[in-house]
Design a protein around this motif. Structure first.
Motif, PDB file in Angstrom:
ATOM      1  N   ARG A  23      30.702  14.582  -6.516  1.00  0.00           N
ATOM      2  CA  ARG A  23      29.570  14.561  -5.585  1.00  0.00           C
ATOM      3  C   ARG A  23      29.231  13.129  -5.176  1.00  0.00           C
ATOM      4  N   LEU A  24      29.232  12.224  -6.149  1.00  0.00           N
ATOM      5  CA  LEU A  24      28.956  10.819  -5.848  1.00  0.00           C
ATOM      6  C   LEU A  24      30.045  10.225  -4.964  1.00  0.00           C
ATOM      7  N   ALA A  25      31.302  10.596  -5.234  1.00  0.00           N
ATOM      8  CA  ALA A  25      32.425  10.070  -4.448  1.00  0.00           C
ATOM      9  C   ALA A  25      32.363  10.535  -2.997  1.00  0.00           C
ATOM     10  N   ALA A  26      31.776  11.721  -2.782  1.00  0.00           N
ATOM     11  CA  ALA A  26      31.645  12.224  -1.415  1.00  0.00           C
ATOM     12  C   ALA A  26      30.575  11.475  -0.637  1.00  0.00           C
ATOM     13  N   GLU A  27      29.638  10.873  -1.360  1.00  0.00           N
ATOM     14  CA  GLU A  27      28.530  10.163  -0.719  1.00  0.00           C
ATOM     15  C   GLU A  27      28.737   8.657  -0.687  1.00  0.00           C
ATOM     16  N   ALA A  76      32.434   2.523  -9.574  1.00  0.00           N
ATOM     17  CA  ALA A  76      31.206   1.846  -9.150  1.00  0.00           C
ATOM     18  C   ALA A  76      31.069   1.907  -7.642  1.00  0.00           C
ATOM     19  N   TRP A  77      29.836   1.784  -7.184  1.00  0.00           N
ATOM     20  CA  TRP A  77      29.606   1.563  -5.760  1.00  0.00           C
ATOM     21  C   TRP A  77      28.531   0.497  -5.599  1.00  0.00           C
ATOM     22  N   GLY A  78      28.490  -0.097  -4.412  1.00  0.00           N
ATOM     23  CA  GLY A  78      27.497  -1.119  -4.115  1.00  0.00           C
ATOM     24  C   GLY A  78      27.925  -2.537  -4.424  1.00  0.00           C
ATOM     25  N   LEU A  79      29.183  -2.743  -4.822  1.00  0.00           N
ATOM     26  CA  LEU A  79      29.603  -4.088  -5.207  1.00  0.00           C
ATOM     27  C   LEU A  79      29.627  -5.058  -4.026  1.00  0.00           C
ATOM     28  N   ASP A  80      29.657  -4.532  -2.814  1.00  0.00           N
ATOM     29  CA  ASP A  80      29.543  -5.421  -1.655  1.00  0.00           C
ATOM     30  C   ASP A  80      28.165  -6.067  -1.584  1.00  0.00           C
ATOM     31  N   ASN A  81      27.213  -5.548  -2.363  1.00  0.00           N
ATOM     32  CA  ASN A  81      25.889  -6.157  -2.412  1.00  0.00           C
ATOM     33  C   ASN A  81      25.864  -7.436  -3.248  1.00  0.00           C
TER      34      ASN A  81
END
Length: 319
Positions: A23-27, A76-81
């Protein structure tokens, strides 16, 4: 001196399921934070890398990355931040010791070399203790009565242009369901005072890691899912509105408010990762029990009035 209380057992929470990760990977765009430049960014901060024992750092990061990959499936996500340059603060959760290594490895792989505040005992661990010190560990002697000295060292790190990572809970959470617990307001003092000294709001990001609480450290297989979110900047510009009136240090109420915002945001992000509703209250480490969440400041004028000991009528309404 040992911390009081014990973390709840692994059985207190469910492992992070494949369904929830899907679910997280889809978002979100989930990446492997243990690999070099996981988002594809190729702009390492070379000056910062060269300053911090590059060979030792590379060995430690590679070793920690291999341990993470062997013991869990970390995404992880958001590492571009993660800022490419300049000072910034990372406020990280502390559900398990993995909450130390996942954000550290991720930021190192993104080409940054943040200093980080960690309990002094880590610097005395056999073999890797020296490595920790070599790669930017700032030892924190807990219950030493040196809180202001430690905060001043942290502020100096930020005002000199370096990044800083803090675990504001101070120890592994004692919340029975492993939610972020009460925060030490040092995170607020450090962010507010460092921002005042440099003349602008220093970026503050929450790094929330979930899933490692289900790992059996003696027999980690089958590997469990671990997901980290490196969140967008947490805004606290309203708390800096009257920084020129503070005196020697930021008012305690403002530091408390920023610590509250960090805790609330961590709970929100963790609830999203876990796929459940965040608790209404939080676990207070001082009294070792659940308490209602603290009400926020909703008006910047009320913030300053309460913190500076004024009435709300004493502040201009159009500022």
């Amino acid at each position: 001196m040992a911390s009081k209380g014990k973390p709840s057992p692994r059985s207190a929470v469910e492992p992070l399921s494949n369904t929830q990760v899907a679910r997280l990977a889809a978002e979100y765009d989930l990446v492997d934070p243990t690999r070099p430049f996981p988002t594809g960014r190729i702009r390492p901060n070379q000056k910062e890398i060269d300053e911090l024992n590059p060979k030792t750092t590379h060995r430690l990061v590679e070793g920690a990355a291999k341990v993470l990959r062997a013991s869990c499936k970390v995404r992880a996500w958001g590492l571009d931040n993660v800022p490419v340059e300049g000072s910034y603060i990372t406020a990280a959760t502390h559900v398990t010791q993995f909450d130390v290594f996942v954000p550290m490895v991720a930021m190192f792989q993104m080409g940054r070399r943040p200093r980080y505040m960690a309990k002094a005992e880590m610097g005395k661990w056999p073999i890797i203790g020296k490595w920790f010190r070599d790669v930017g560990m700032q030892p924190v002697p807990r219950r030493s009565g040196k809180a202001r000295q430690i905060e001043e060292e942290s502020i100096n790190i930020l005002t000199s242009g370096h990044a800083l990572t803090i675990w504001p809970e101070g120890t592994v959470t004692r919340d029975p369901k492993k939610w972020p617990m009460s925060m030490k307001n040092g995170i607020g003092f450090i962010a507010l005072e460092a921002s005042r000294r440099v003349g602008h709001q220093i970026p503050l990001h929450c790094a929330v890691t979930w899933g490692a609480a289900s790992i059996n450290h003696w027999w980690p297989w089958p590997r469990k899912n671990v997901v980290m979110c490196y969140d967008v900047r947490l805004d606290y510009a309203d708390l800096l509105a009257h920084a020129d009136q503070w005196g020697d240090e930021p008012p305690v109420e403002l530091a408390d408010e920023l610590a509250r915002r960090v805790r609330v945001r961590m709970k929100e992000v963790m609830a999203n990762i876990r796929g459940v509703k965040a608790p209404d209250g939080f676990y207070d480490y001082r009294i070792m029990k659940e308490v209602p969440e603290v009400a926020p400041f909703t008006d910047p004028h009320v913030v300053d009035a309460r913190a500076l000991g004024k009435t709300t009528d004493a502040l201009p309404k159009d500022e």
